[in-house]
Design a protein around this motif. Structure first.
Motif, PDB file in Angstrom:
ATOM      1  N   UNK A 101      41.295  34.431  34.594  1.00 50.22           N
ATOM      2  CA  UNK A 101      42.512  35.225  34.473  1.00 50.22           C
ATOM      3  C   UNK A 101      42.718  36.144  33.011  1.00 50.22           C
ATOM      4  N   UNK A 102      42.352  35.051  32.214  1.00 48.95           N
ATOM      5  CA  UNK A 102      42.240  35.609  30.665  1.00 48.95           C
ATOM      6  C   UNK A 102      41.154  36.810  30.413  1.00 48.95           C
ATOM      7  N   UNK A 103      40.008  36.675  31.131  1.00 51.82           N
ATOM      8  CA  UNK A 103      38.845  37.413  31.032  1.00 51.82           C
ATOM      9  C   UNK A 103      39.347  38.806  31.492  1.00 51.82           C
ATOM     10  N   UNK A 104      39.892  38.646  32.916  1.00 51.39           N
ATOM     11  CA  UNK A 104      40.486  39.770  33.757  1.00 51.39           C
ATOM     12  C   UNK A 104      41.335  40.554  32.917  1.00 51.39           C
ATOM     13  N   UNK A 105      42.361  39.914  32.300  1.00 50.91           N
ATOM     14  CA  UNK A 105      43.495  40.594  31.532  1.00 50.91           C
ATOM     15  C   UNK A 105      42.896  41.331  30.235  1.00 50.91           C
ATOM     16  N   UNK A 137      45.189  38.382  41.969  1.00 47.28           N
ATOM     17  CA  UNK A 137      44.489  37.437  41.256  1.00 47.28           C
ATOM     18  C   UNK A 137      45.245  36.929  40.135  1.00 47.28           C
ATOM     19  N   UNK A 138      45.921  37.690  39.127  1.00 46.69           N
ATOM     20  CA  UNK A 138      46.662  37.164  38.178  1.00 46.69           C
ATOM     21  C   UNK A 138      47.813  36.376  38.399  1.00 46.69           C
ATOM     22  N   UNK A 139      48.338  36.842  39.713  1.00 49.94           N
ATOM     23  CA  UNK A 139      49.598  36.176  40.207  1.00 49.94           C
ATOM     24  C   UNK A 139      49.458  34.519  40.650  1.00 49.94           C
ATOM     25  N   UNK A 140      48.110  34.585  41.095  1.00 52.05           N
ATOM     26  CA  UNK A 140      47.681  33.227  41.625  1.00 52.05           C
ATOM     27  C   UNK A 140      47.172  32.385  40.240  1.00 52.05           C
ATOM     28  N   UNK A 141      47.037  32.761  39.287  1.00 53.69           N
ATOM     29  CA  UNK A 141      46.452  32.097  38.198  1.00 53.69           C
ATOM     30  C   UNK A 141      47.581  31.123  37.658  1.00 53.69           C
ATOM     31  N   UNK A 142      47.170  30.131  36.920  1.00 49.66           N
ATOM     32  CA  UNK A 142      48.295  29.180  36.476  1.00 49.66           C
ATOM     33  C   UNK A 142      49.017  29.678  35.480  1.00 49.66           C
ATOM     34  N   UNK A 143      48.672  30.832  34.768  1.00 46.61           N
ATOM     35  CA  UNK A 143      49.660  31.277  33.798  1.00 46.61           C
ATOM     36  C   UNK A 143      50.407  32.605  34.391  1.00 46.61           C
ATOM     37  N   UNK A 144      51.463  32.622  34.514  1.00 45.76           N
ATOM     38  CA  UNK A 144      52.009  33.752  35.057  1.00 45.76           C
ATOM     39  C   UNK A 144      52.478  35.107  34.139  1.00 45.76           C
ATOM     40  N   UNK A 145      51.987  34.546  32.818  1.00 45.69           N
ATOM     41  CA  UNK A 145      52.295  35.636  31.872  1.00 45.69           C
ATOM     42  C   UNK A 145      51.423  36.918  31.907  1.00 45.69           C
ATOM     43  N   UNK A 146      50.322  36.919  32.424  1.00 47.34           N
ATOM     44  CA  UNK A 146      49.484  37.670  32.409  1.00 47.34           C
ATOM     45  C   UNK A 146      49.807  38.825  33.612  1.00 47.34           C
ATOM     46  N   UNK A 147      50.229  38.626  34.703  1.00 47.22           N
ATOM     47  CA  UNK A 147      50.815  39.169  35.668  1.00 47.22           C
ATOM     48  C   UNK A 147      51.855  40.121  35.330  1.00 47.22           C
ATOM     49  N   UNK A 148      52.727  39.329  34.381  1.00 46.73           N
ATOM     50  CA  UNK A 148      54.241  40.065  33.835  1.00 46.73           C
ATOM     51  C   UNK A 148      53.879  41.079  32.922  1.00 46.73           C
ATOM     52  N   UNK A 149      52.678  40.636  32.105  1.00 41.67           N
ATOM     53  CA  UNK A 149      52.227  41.744  31.089  1.00 41.67           C
ATOM     54  C   UNK A 149      51.791  42.821  31.572  1.00 41.67           C
ATOM     55  N   UNK A 150      50.777  42.648  32.598  1.00 38.34           N
ATOM     56  CA  UNK A 150      50.076  43.623  33.395  1.00 38.34           C
ATOM     57  C   UNK A 150      51.106  44.857  34.318  1.00 38.34           C
ATOM     58  N   UNK A 151      52.155  44.201  34.706  1.00 37.70           N
ATOM     59  CA  UNK A 151      53.127  45.053  35.423  1.00 37.70           C
ATOM     60  C   UNK A 151      53.905  45.629  34.261  1.00 37.70           C
ATOM     61  N   UNK A 152      54.282  45.239  33.190  1.00 34.83           N
ATOM     62  CA  UNK A 152      54.960  46.070  32.133  1.00 34.83           C
ATOM     63  C   UNK A 152      54.090  46.981  31.381  1.00 34.83           C
ATOM     64  N   UNK A 153      52.633  46.705  31.559  1.00 34.49           N
ATOM     65  CA  UNK A 153      51.679  47.806  30.990  1.00 34.49           C
ATOM     66  C   UNK A 153      51.868  48.886  31.971  1.00 34.49           C
ATOM     67  N   UNK A 154      51.873  48.351  33.180  1.00 35.22           N
ATOM     68  CA  UNK A 154      51.835  49.419  34.367  1.00 35.22           C
ATOM     69  C   UNK A 154      53.038  50.568  34.151  1.00 35.22           C
ATOM     70  N   UNK A 155      54.065  49.825  34.126  1.00 38.95           N
ATOM     71  CA  UNK A 155      55.265  50.747  33.913  1.00 38.95           C
ATOM     72  C   UNK A 155      55.423  51.335  32.530  1.00 38.95           C
ATOM     73  N   UNK A 156      54.775  50.962  31.468  1.00 35.68           N
ATOM     74  CA  UNK A 156      54.905  51.712  30.364  1.00 35.68           C
ATOM     75  C   UNK A 156      53.788  53.070  30.360  1.00 35.68           C
ATOM     76  N   UNK A 157      52.645  52.580  31.055  1.00 34.04           N
ATOM     77  CA  UNK A 157      51.506  53.386  30.944  1.00 34.04           C
ATOM     78  C   UNK A 157      51.778  54.660  31.995  1.00 34.04           C
ATOM     79  N   UNK A 158      52.253  54.188  33.044  1.00 36.02           N
ATOM     80  CA  UNK A 158      52.198  55.099  34.140  1.00 36.02           C
ATOM     81  C   UNK A 158      53.596  55.725  34.551  1.00 36.02           C
ATOM     82  N   UNK A 159      54.374  54.553  34.786  1.00 36.85           N
ATOM     83  CA  UNK A 159      55.868  55.109  35.268  1.00 36.85           C
ATOM     84  C   UNK A 159      56.784  55.892  34.239  1.00 36.85           C
ATOM     85  N   UNK A 160      56.186  55.479  33.136  1.00 37.47           N
ATOM     86  CA  UNK A 160      57.185  56.306  32.047  1.00 37.47           C
ATOM     87  C   UNK A 160      56.312  57.460  31.401  1.00 37.47           C
TER      88      UNK A 160
END
Length: 189
Positions: A101-105, A137-160
């Motif tokens: 998950x770290x490498x993916x992120x 994949x990031x949601x299934x990972x043991x550290x949920x912070x990666x998926x939260x950070x990814x979703x926040x970046x999606x919002x910042x980069x694309x939604x806004x």
């Protein structure tokens, strides 16, 4: 010396790796593979089409070394060669299973976001699937912070985004995430 010969070898180097095994592949084929990565686009496409097949045969430490080089596939001799970028997105979907998950992120996420903003629609559609698979994949990972950070970046980069195309990209990514059941609906909301 001829690029047509190198192209043929690039398309089949993963098969040679299966035949030769781990030791000989690491010692003899990896340097050849690395040379193909820096070759003409006609040769590089052969390596790219079977990137997952080759990397899955390597030891984990050796495989991680290629994370730094994946970004180089975004640069081609001909910028109009959109099929190259589309193939990269397809291979990255397969590569998600090989990395943590770290490498993916850290490494694959920036490439995926770059592909989501590609000028060619076909590349963008494949990259939406890539981001969706990353979320899963990031949601299934043991550290949920990666998926939260990814979703926040999606919002910042694309939604806004100040451009309509960026906001449209966000909607398409959300659609793909929803259709693929990558997250529970309460988490998605």
């Amino acid at each position: 010396l001829q690029w047509k010969v190198r192209r043929t070898l690039a398309f089949s180097i993963h098969e040679l790796a299966v035949i030769l095994g781990d030791q000989l592949t690491a010692g003899d084929l990896v340097p050849v593979f690395n040379g193909f990565l820096k070759d003409l686009d006609e040769v590089r496409i052969g390596v790219l089409k079977h990137l997952h097949d080759f990397l899955k045969l390597l030891h984990v430490d050796k495989r991680r070394e290629y994370l730094y080089q994946l970004q180089e596939f975004l640069v081609t001799d001909n910028s109009r060669n959109w099929r190259f970028r589309a193939e990269l997105a397809e291979q990255l979907i397969l590569l998600l299973d090989l990395y943590s998950a770290r490498d993916i992120y850290d490494y694959l996420r920036p490439i995926a976001f770059s592909l989501c903003a590609d000028k060619v629609s076909s590349v963008r559609w494949i990259s939406y699937k890539l981001v969706s698979e990353m979320v899963k994949k990031l949601y299934m990972a043991s550290t949920p912070t990666f998926v939260v950070d990814l979703m926040n970046e999606l919002v910042e980069k694309f939604c806004r985004c100040h451009k309509w195309s960026g906001r449209q990209t966000f909607v398409f990514i959300c659609q793909t995430i929803s259709e693929d059941d990558c997250l529970p609906m309460d988490q998605f909301a």
